[in-house]
Each structure stands twice: as structure tokens, then as C-alpha cells.
Design a protein around this motif. Structure first.
Motif, PDB file in Angstrom:
ATOM      1  N   ILE A 189       1.042  -1.021   0.121  1.00 15.12           N
ATOM      2  CA  ILE A 189      -0.262   0.282   0.315  1.00 15.12           C
ATOM      3  C   ILE A 189       1.126   1.859  -0.271  1.00 15.12           C
ATOM      4  N   LYS A 190       0.586   2.733  -1.349  1.00 17.86           N
ATOM      5  CA  LYS A 190       1.645   3.105  -1.514  1.00 17.86           C
ATOM      6  C   LYS A 190       0.700   4.335  -0.287  1.00 17.86           C
ATOM      7  N   ARG A 191       1.885   4.848   1.011  1.00 19.31           N
ATOM      8  CA  ARG A 191       1.375   6.080   2.082  1.00 19.31           C
ATOM      9  C   ARG A 191       1.449   7.251   1.707  1.00 19.31           C
ATOM     10  N   LYS A 192       3.090   7.296   0.751  1.00 17.31           N
ATOM     11  CA  LYS A 192       3.461   8.845   0.887  1.00 17.31           C
ATOM     12  C   LYS A 192       3.781   9.136  -0.633  1.00 17.31           C
ATOM     13  N   THR A 193       3.273  10.004  -0.894  1.00 16.94           N
ATOM     14  CA  THR A 193       2.951  10.117  -2.826  1.00 16.94           C
ATOM     15  C   THR A 193       3.463  10.896  -3.491  1.00 16.94           C
ATOM     16  N   GLN A 194       4.558  12.038  -2.331  1.00 17.95           N
ATOM     17  CA  GLN A 194       5.430  12.862  -2.405  1.00 17.95           C
ATOM     18  C   GLN A 194       6.456  12.919  -1.162  1.00 17.95           C
ATOM     19  N   LYS A 195       7.501  13.617  -1.949  1.00 17.25           N
ATOM     20  CA  LYS A 195       8.410  14.042  -0.831  1.00 17.25           C
ATOM     21  C   LYS A 195       8.234  14.777   0.119  1.00 17.25           C
ATOM     22  N   GLU A 196       8.894  15.267   0.569  1.00 14.93           N
ATOM     23  CA  GLU A 196       8.547  16.337   1.965  1.00 14.93           C
ATOM     24  C   GLU A 196       9.434  17.490   1.689  1.00 14.93           C
ATOM     25  N   THR A 197       8.625  18.729   1.350  1.00 13.80           N
ATOM     26  CA  THR A 197       8.853  19.846   0.780  1.00 13.80           C
ATOM     27  C   THR A 197       9.772  20.607   2.167  1.00 13.80           C
ATOM     28  N   ASP A 198      11.263  21.169   1.937  1.00 14.88           N
ATOM     29  CA  ASP A 198      11.504  22.248   2.926  1.00 14.88           C
ATOM     30  C   ASP A 198      10.542  22.675   3.928  1.00 14.88           C
ATOM     31  N   THR A 199      11.046  22.941   5.099  1.00 13.33           N
ATOM     32  CA  THR A 199      10.748  23.483   5.952  1.00 13.33           C
ATOM     33  C   THR A 199      10.198  25.037   5.953  1.00 13.33           C
ATOM     34  N   SER A 200       9.889  25.984   6.559  1.00 12.12           N
ATOM     35  CA  SER A 200      10.002  27.206   6.368  1.00 12.12           C
ATOM     36  C   SER A 200      11.178  27.918   6.973  1.00 12.12           C
ATOM     37  N   ASP A 201      11.449  27.114   8.628  1.00 14.31           N
ATOM     38  CA  ASP A 201      12.875  27.525   8.518  1.00 14.31           C
ATOM     39  C   ASP A 201      13.990  26.863   7.802  1.00 14.31           C
ATOM     40  N   GLN A 202      13.887  25.642   7.242  1.00 11.78           N
ATOM     41  CA  GLN A 202      15.164  25.621   6.562  1.00 11.78           C
ATOM     42  C   GLN A 202      15.785  26.766   5.264  1.00 11.78           C
ATOM     43  N   ALA A 203      14.702  27.357   4.566  1.00 13.54           N
ATOM     44  CA  ALA A 203      13.919  27.683   3.387  1.00 13.54           C
ATOM     45  C   ALA A 203      14.467  29.372   3.885  1.00 13.54           C
ATOM     46  N   SER A 204      14.324  29.504   5.418  1.00 10.72           N
ATOM     47  CA  SER A 204      14.863  30.501   5.199  1.00 10.72           C
ATOM     48  C   SER A 204      16.436  30.838   5.650  1.00 10.72           C
ATOM     49  N   GLU A 205      16.761  29.482   6.108  1.00 13.45           N
ATOM     50  CA  GLU A 205      18.621  29.290   6.112  1.00 13.45           C
ATOM     51  C   GLU A 205      19.221  30.096   4.921  1.00 13.45           C
ATOM     52  N   LEU A 206      18.980  29.632   3.849  1.00 13.65           N
ATOM     53  CA  LEU A 206      18.451  29.668   2.542  1.00 13.65           C
ATOM     54  C   LEU A 206      19.447  32.014   1.973  1.00 13.65           C
ATOM     55  N   PRO A 207      20.787  32.100   1.213  1.00 14.27           N
ATOM     56  CA  PRO A 207      20.677  33.159   1.213  1.00 14.27           C
ATOM     57  C   PRO A 207      19.636  33.503   0.268  1.00 14.27           C
ATOM     58  N   PRO A 208      19.503  34.792   0.217  1.00  9.26           N
ATOM     59  CA  PRO A 208      18.507  35.394  -1.295  1.00  9.26           C
ATOM     60  C   PRO A 208      18.816  35.676  -2.311  1.00  9.26           C
ATOM     61  N   ARG A 209      17.915  34.727  -3.569  1.00 13.26           N
ATOM     62  CA  ARG A 209      18.010  35.252  -5.075  1.00 13.26           C
ATOM     63  C   ARG A 209      17.507  35.685  -4.884  1.00 13.26           C
ATOM     64  N   ALA A 210      18.093  36.548  -6.779  1.00 13.81           N
ATOM     65  CA  ALA A 210      16.928  36.948  -7.515  1.00 13.81           C
ATOM     66  C   ALA A 210      16.766  36.452  -9.004  1.00 13.81           C
ATOM     67  N   PHE A 211      16.240  37.398  -9.529  1.00 15.91           N
ATOM     68  CA  PHE A 211      16.291  36.972 -10.709  1.00 15.91           C
ATOM     69  C   PHE A 211      16.671  38.176 -11.547  1.00 15.91           C
ATOM     70  N   VAL A 212      17.021  38.550 -12.695  1.00 10.05           N
ATOM     71  CA  VAL A 212      18.157  39.960 -13.139  1.00 10.05           C
ATOM     72  C   VAL A 212      17.531  39.590 -14.803  1.00 10.05           C
ATOM     73  N   PHE A 213      16.882  40.778 -15.099  1.00 12.64           N
ATOM     74  CA  PHE A 213      16.169  40.770 -16.426  1.00 12.64           C
ATOM     75  C   PHE A 213      15.918  41.082 -17.478  1.00 12.64           C
ATOM     76  N   SER A 214      15.986  41.942 -18.036  1.00 12.36           N
ATOM     77  CA  SER A 214      14.607  43.084 -18.999  1.00 12.36           C
ATOM     78  C   SER A 214      13.292  42.757 -19.463  1.00 12.36           C
ATOM     79  N   LYS A 215      12.392  43.150 -19.721  1.00 16.66           N
ATOM     80  CA  LYS A 215      11.466  43.219 -20.691  1.00 16.66           C
ATOM     81  C   LYS A 215      10.740  44.244 -21.053  1.00 16.66           C
ATOM     82  N   GLY A 216      10.360  44.249 -22.121  1.00 10.40           N
ATOM     83  CA  GLY A 216       9.953  44.606 -23.233  1.00 10.40           C
ATOM     84  C   GLY A 216      11.181  45.034 -24.094  1.00 10.40           C
ATOM     85  N   LYS A 217      11.020  45.901 -24.719  1.00  7.20           N
ATOM     86  CA  LYS A 217      11.927  46.129 -26.106  1.00  7.20           C
ATOM     87  C   LYS A 217      13.086  46.960 -25.662  1.00  7.20           C
TER      88      LYS A 217
END
Length: 304
Positions: A7-35
Motif C-alpha cells: 500500500i502506497k502511503r507517501k505520495t511525494q517527498k516532504e518539502t523544505d520547512t519554512s525554517d530551512q528555507a529561511s536559512e538560504l541566502p536571498p536569490r534574485a532573477f535579473v532580466f529585461s522586460k519589453g524592448k
């Protein structure tokens, strides 16, 4: 098991908790929009260098891409900021967006100078190696008035772009760059100015004649005699005029000299060595004016 079947009980892996995510450094996308023009595209690449290493250097936005497309993928990649460069017939703009719910700060680009423009003005421009971009820069915020709501919000957003410094575990060999954001006073026109510098440390007890004599050997190697026509005497040549300045830290002021608590990058920059600290501007250089603050992601209500 049920009737011999698992019987399959776990359907997906557990995602990172909010505490773990807060330990990551801030990341950014830099791009242009339009012409946008070719210089603004080059500015986008320079801004990616400012945000390195916590940005996608190879990111290229297509015309069909919407802001919603970047918001959809930002969560899984732990991207919390967008830096969007756009242009109209009147002016060019830089939008700083906090994903996924805002706010959005819109800056008008008053003027800018690319890294290549700054290098072209120098006789001996500094070439930053790949190692410079592998560590987070030091952030310096100057003269932001916390009593003004829009400046306080702008300072908080800009501060959160970069990871905080842990003094207890900091390795000074990782401090290779400085990003300075200065709020100009109203009597000088206001606005925010951005500068980026590379830190160099040179020993202060190195003889000035030693590096110059080695340069003379290199210049005269292979019967190539340097042209001395633009110098009044050999003393002028040895004094470093015409771009041949000393690499020693002996020319720095006393308040620019420090004793290294750890080994640093560069020849002779070892622990307990007294060095002169120098900053080399590598660009880009921007002059920005905050014109709009929105509560959502680019299309929310105007707050100020």
C-alpha cells in the motif's frame, strides 16, 4: 501490505520547512522586460554580476514571458526578488520586486555607466577574476532616512537583497566586493546611487623599487626598449608616471592600513601582516530615483 500488495502511503517527498528555507541566502532573477536597447541589455548583465553568486547568470527572458511565469518558478528555486529593467519613450526604469506578494519599487534610471565604460576611462583597468564573483558582496547603506516611509521601505528591500553577515564565522578571504547604496540629500537632487568595488590588500612594507625594477626587466626583455620620450627624466619614469604606479600599500593613509586577522587574497596578504586596503571601482554605476511603490507584484495598488 494488503492481500500481498504494497500500500502506497507517501505520495511525494516532504518539502523544505519554512525554517530551512529561511536559512538560504536571498536569490534574485535579473532580466529585461519589453524592448530595450543594447546598452540596457549590457546593464542587465552587469547587474547580474552585482547579485552574484545568488542569481542565474544565464537567464534570458523572452518577449512572450510574463511576470506570472517568473513568479510560478520562483518558489521552487527559492528566488525571492526580481530586478526588472524596462524602457519607454520617456525614460528607463528598474523595478525591484519581492516575490510572490510584493511590494514593488519602481526606480527611474537617471543615468548609468557600464562596467566596460568605467574600464575604458582607466589606463590600467582592474580585471576581476572568476573568484571575485563566487562570494557575496559586502553591503553598505548610507544616509537613508528611516523617518521617511518610502526611504525606510527602500532601505529594507535593498538590505534584504543580500545575505546578512555572521561575524563569528566570517572568513575575510571571502570579502572580495563591496556594493554601496547611497541616498543623496534633497538639496543635491535626491535619489539613490549604486557603486560596486573590488577590495585589494597590499603589504605596506614592500620596497617601491622592487616591483618597478621587475617591470623594467619585463619591458626590456627580448631587446624591446620602452619608449621614454614622454618622460622628462628617468626619475619621472621610475616615479610611476604614465600608469606605472606602485602596487605597494605604502602609499595609503594610516587609517587605510590594517593588521590582517586571517590570510587574505593576494601576494603577501597573510595573517598578522600590515596591509593597505584599496578599493577599485568595477561598475556598474547607477543613479536612481524612486518614483512608485506598489503593494503587489508590479500591478498592485500604489502605496506612495
Amino acid at each position: 501490505r494488503k492481500q500481498g500488495r504494497r500500500i502506497k502511503r507517501k505520495t511525494q517527498k516532504e518539502t523544505d520547512t519554512s525554517d530551512q528555507a529561511s536559512e538560504l541566502p536571498p536569490r534574485a532573477f535579473v532580466f529585461s522586460k519589453g524592448k530595450v536597447s543594447a546598452p540596457l541589455k549590457a546593464l542587465v548583465n552587469d547587474l547580474k554580476g552585482v547579485m552574484s553568486p545568488n542569481t542565474a547568470r544565464a537567464l534570458k527572458a523572452q518577449r512572450r514571458n510574463k511576470i506570472k511565469d517568473f513568479v510560478d518558478v520562483a518558489g521552487s528555486l527559492h528566488v525571492s526578488f526580481f530586478l526588472i529593467v524596462s524602457s519607454t519613450e520617456q525614460s528607463s526604469y528598474l523595478r525591484l520586486v519581492r516575490s510572490p506578494r510584493g511590494p514593488t519599487l519602481t526606480f527611474r534610471i537617471r543615468s548609468y555607466a557600464l562596467a566596460a565604460d568605467l574600464a575604458a576611462t582607466l589606463r590600467r583597468p582592474y580585471s576581476a577574476g572568476n573568484a571575485v564573483w563566487q562570494s557575496n558582496p559586502l553591503l553598505v547603506l548610507s544616509d537613508f532616512d528611516q523617518s521617511q516611509q518610502e526611504q525606510s521601505l527602500a532601505a529594507t528591500m535593498l538590505r534584504n537583497l543580500f545575505p546578512p553577515i555572521n561575524v563569528q564565522t566570517l572568513q575575510i578571504s571571502a570579502c572580495r566586493r563591496i556594493v554601496m547604496l547611497h541616498q543623496r540629500p534633497a538639496e543635491e537632487g535626491g535619489g539613490v546611487e549604486l557603486r560596486q568595488y573590488v577590495i585589494k590588500a597590499a603589504p605596506t612594507n614592500v620596497s617601491r623599487g622592487a616591483p618597478r625594477s621587475s617591470r623594467i626587466k619585463k619591458l626590456t626583455r627580448g631587446n624591446r626598449v620602452p619608449s621614454l620620450g614622454r618622460y622628462g627624466s628617468m626619475a619621472d619614469y621610475l616615479a610611476g608616471r604614465g600608469g606605472y604606479s606602485s602596487e605597494s600599500g605604502g602609499e595609503t593613509d594610516d587609517d587605510e592600513k590594517v593588521d590582517l586577522p586571517q590570510d587574505y587574497v593576494g601576494r603577501g596578504a597573510v595573517r598578522d601582516q600590515r596591509v593597505g586596503v584599496r578599493l577599485h571601482e568595477i561598475g556598474p554605476r547607477l543613479s536612481l530615483e524612486l518614483v512608485k511603490v506598489q503593494e503587489g507584484v508590479c500591478d498592485g495598488a500604489v502605496l506612495f
